[in-house]
Design an enzyme around this catalytic site. Structure first.
Site, PDB file in Angstrom:
ATOM      1  N   SER A 227       0.941  -1.098  -0.054  1.00 55.58           N
ATOM      2  CA  SER A 227      -0.186   0.129  -0.081  1.00 55.58           C
ATOM      3  C   SER A 227       0.870   1.195   0.142  1.00 55.58           C
ATOM      4  O   SER A 227       2.198   1.168  -0.368  1.00 55.58           O
ATOM      5  CB  SER A 227      -0.917   0.052   1.198  1.00 55.58           C
ATOM      6  OG  SER A 227      -1.822   0.955   1.042  1.00 55.58           O
ATOM      7  N   ASN A 228       0.391   2.293   0.195  1.00 56.96           N
ATOM      8  CA  ASN A 228       1.006   3.493   0.478  1.00 56.96           C
ATOM      9  C   ASN A 228       0.620   4.297   1.606  1.00 56.96           C
ATOM     10  O   ASN A 228      -0.043   4.029   2.295  1.00 56.96           O
ATOM     11  CB  ASN A 228       1.045   4.295  -0.717  1.00 56.96           C
ATOM     12  CG  ASN A 228      -0.602   4.686  -1.205  1.00 56.96           C
ATOM     13  OD1 ASN A 228      -1.220   5.356  -0.566  1.00 56.96           O
ATOM     14  ND2 ASN A 228      -0.986   4.114  -2.476  1.00 56.96           N
ATOM     15  N   HIS A 229       1.285   5.614   1.822  1.00 53.30           N
ATOM     16  CA  HIS A 229       0.905   6.549   3.076  1.00 53.30           C
ATOM     17  C   HIS A 229      -0.116   7.403   2.859  1.00 53.30           C
ATOM     18  O   HIS A 229      -0.421   8.262   3.718  1.00 53.30           O
ATOM     19  CB  HIS A 229       2.405   7.400   3.209  1.00 53.30           C
ATOM     20  CG  HIS A 229       3.405   6.647   3.486  1.00 53.30           C
ATOM     21  ND1 HIS A 229       3.440   6.134   4.609  1.00 53.30           N
ATOM     22  CD2 HIS A 229       4.393   6.440   2.900  1.00 53.30           C
ATOM     23  CE1 HIS A 229       4.878   5.560   4.887  1.00 53.30           C
ATOM     24  NE2 HIS A 229       5.383   5.807   3.676  1.00 53.30           N
ATOM     25  N   SER A 230      -1.153   7.071   1.761  1.00 53.93           N
ATOM     26  CA  SER A 230      -2.150   8.280   1.842  1.00 53.93           C
ATOM     27  C   SER A 230      -3.319   7.908   3.032  1.00 53.93           C
ATOM     28  O   SER A 230      -3.513   6.907   3.436  1.00 53.93           O
ATOM     29  CB  SER A 230      -3.068   7.588   0.241  1.00 53.93           C
ATOM     30  OG  SER A 230      -4.379   8.295   0.389  1.00 53.93           O
ATOM     31  N   ALA A 294      -4.749   7.407  -4.002  1.00 58.10           N
ATOM     32  CA  ALA A 294      -3.270   6.999  -4.588  1.00 58.10           C
ATOM     33  C   ALA A 294      -3.310   5.692  -4.601  1.00 58.10           C
ATOM     34  O   ALA A 294      -3.335   4.866  -3.732  1.00 58.10           O
ATOM     35  CB  ALA A 294      -2.629   7.288  -3.035  1.00 58.10           C
TER      36      ALA A 294
END
Ligand code: CTP
Length: 419
Positions: A227-230, A294
């Site tokens: 995943s990502n930091h969104s 994101a």
């Protein structure tokens, strides 16, 4: 329109710079002692990056010199229709009233109010008002008894019937030494009222926004994911602001820890594939789509059905591209729909963002530059540039994500297809 009660609503929600930037404001000043406040008013408007043109009645110059206002507004002050040093040109009052975003008359004397109500046009200001196509706001300032006199009150009613906004004067000590209603509100309050008049209250009424927000999660096995930091903060701010501005909103959201917004259709998904499917289903109903999610660009090619056990020193997980949701939406976009993407870049930001406009068939892209302090993931604030497919460029200064959301939606609103 009475604006005293509305005053400050949009002033609080959006910083002045966002709401007044590039607005062309005609400031009419008439012969009242409160004319001295006009200098500060010009200063505040200029600070908010508005373009200001001062129109003074001849009597106003008894209270404040044109030199002061011309210097502050960085523009020649107009007083009469027929200028002594100009020949062959006397139609400025028409041109000004067509090109301006607002004519605000502060202070407005009983005399000028009477002239406006009955169509007199004996000065540059009154002639411009009569020819104006832009909204007009009048800020009466005079002695209490003059203000309360039925003649003045009737004239103000006439102005309201023309659609003029009237900013009511304040109660307090007056120049005559009497106490009563008649004081011009402080310049900051006049600016708040200007912002309120310039901001249509429900500019998205009849529009249906399809919005993606938050991160996606791409499963590796039943317990792990990519995943990502969104955090979804920017997207959720857009959802709430669009609803406040009158739009119907469908929010397709990845996993976030934000409360579900009220009055919005929320579709919760986990992966890019699920988000893509939800967008494909909902796109035909939308009048515009904003892709603030994101989305993970790659997902494991195979999702292990059981937890991967730790064995070798190195583990290689084969990844494959996820669907490009916005690209797919661009393929299906109808001429009566608008498509807006987000771009998060770390270098050559504007060139990359322009490339995405063309590749994904977008109308606008909102560019976050991660190198700007206070912008991007996990911050309460953001700073963006909105690029248009026609090469237009509109910068929003560093502000809270809610304020940026309002700035983005107000910028898009005039370009939206009529519902
Ligand atoms: N986007 C999308 N689906 C994807 C990837 C991106 O809908 N699989 C959308 C994002 O929501 C955003 C826009 O496309 O509105 C641009 O996203 P970004 O990650 O900046 O661009 P990419 O196309 O992924 O290109 P790159 O990663 O090479 O910058």
């Amino acid at each position: 329109m009475r604006i005293a009660s509305l005053m400050g609503r949009f002033f609080c929600a959006c910083p002045l710079k966002i709401m007044l930037q590039d607005k062309f404001i005609l400031l009419g000043i008439t012969g009242s002692i409160a004319a001295y406040k006009a200098a500060e008013l010009v200063r505040l408007l200029k600070k908010a990056d508005a373009k200001v043109q001062v129109l003074m009645t001849p009597d106003a110059e008894r209270f404040i010199p044109a030199l002061t206002l011309g210097t502050l507004s960085e523009s020649e002050v107009y007083s009469t229709v027929f200028s002594e040093h100009e020949t062959g040109s006397w139609t400025k009052h028409i041109a000004l009233g067509i090109s301006a975003d607002l004519l605000v008359i502060a202070p407005a004397t009983a005399q000028t109010i009477a002239k406006l109500a009955h169509g007199f046009c004996d000065s540059m200001l009154t002639a411009t008002a009569l020819a104006a196509r832009c909204p007009v706001m009048v800020c009466p300032a005079m002695d209490h008894d003059m203000y309360e006199h039925p003649a003045t009150q009737n004239n103000l009613s006439i102005l309201r019937s023309y659609g003029y906004a009237v900013l009511e004067p304040e109660h307090g000590e007056l120049a005559s030494g009497l106490i009563g209603k008649g004081r011009l509100p402080e310049p900051a309050q006049v600016v708040a009222a200007i912002t309120s008049v310039l901001t249509p209250k429900q500019p998205l009424l009849g529009q249906h926004l399809l919005l993606t927000a938050g991160p996606t999660r791409e499963a590796i096995d039943p317990v792990r994911y990519i995943s990502n930091h969104s955090t979804g903060t920017m997207g959720y701010a857009i959802a709430e602001t669009a609803r406040e501005m009158g739009a119907k909103v469908t929010l397709v959201t990845g996993p976030v820890s934000l409360p579900k917004p009220n009055g919005i259709e929320v579709i919760e998904i986990t992966s890019a594939a699920e988000m893509n499917q939800a967008v494909q289903e909902k796109l035909p109903e939308a009048t515009f789509m904003v892709a603030a999610a994101a989305v993970a660009d790659y997902a494991p090619a195979v999702v292990a059905s059981q937890k991967l056990k730790k064995k070798e020193e190195e583990l290689t997980v084969a990844l494959q591209k996820t669907p490009d949701i916005l690209y797919n939406a661009g393929l299906k976009k109808r001429p009566d729909q608008m498509l807006v993407g987000f771009a998060l870049e770390t270098h050559d930001a504007e060139a990359h963002a322009q490339g995405k406009i063309a590749r994904k068939n977008l109308d606008f892209i909102v560019l976050n530059d991660l190198t700007v302090p206070g912008a991007g993931f996990g911050t309460a604030t953001n700073q963006v540039v909105i690029l248009g497919k026609d090469g237009s460029r509109h910068e929003l200064p560093l502000a809270s994500k809610k304020e940026i959301a309002a700035g983005i939606l107000h910028h898009l609103a005039p370009f939206l297809p009529k519902p």
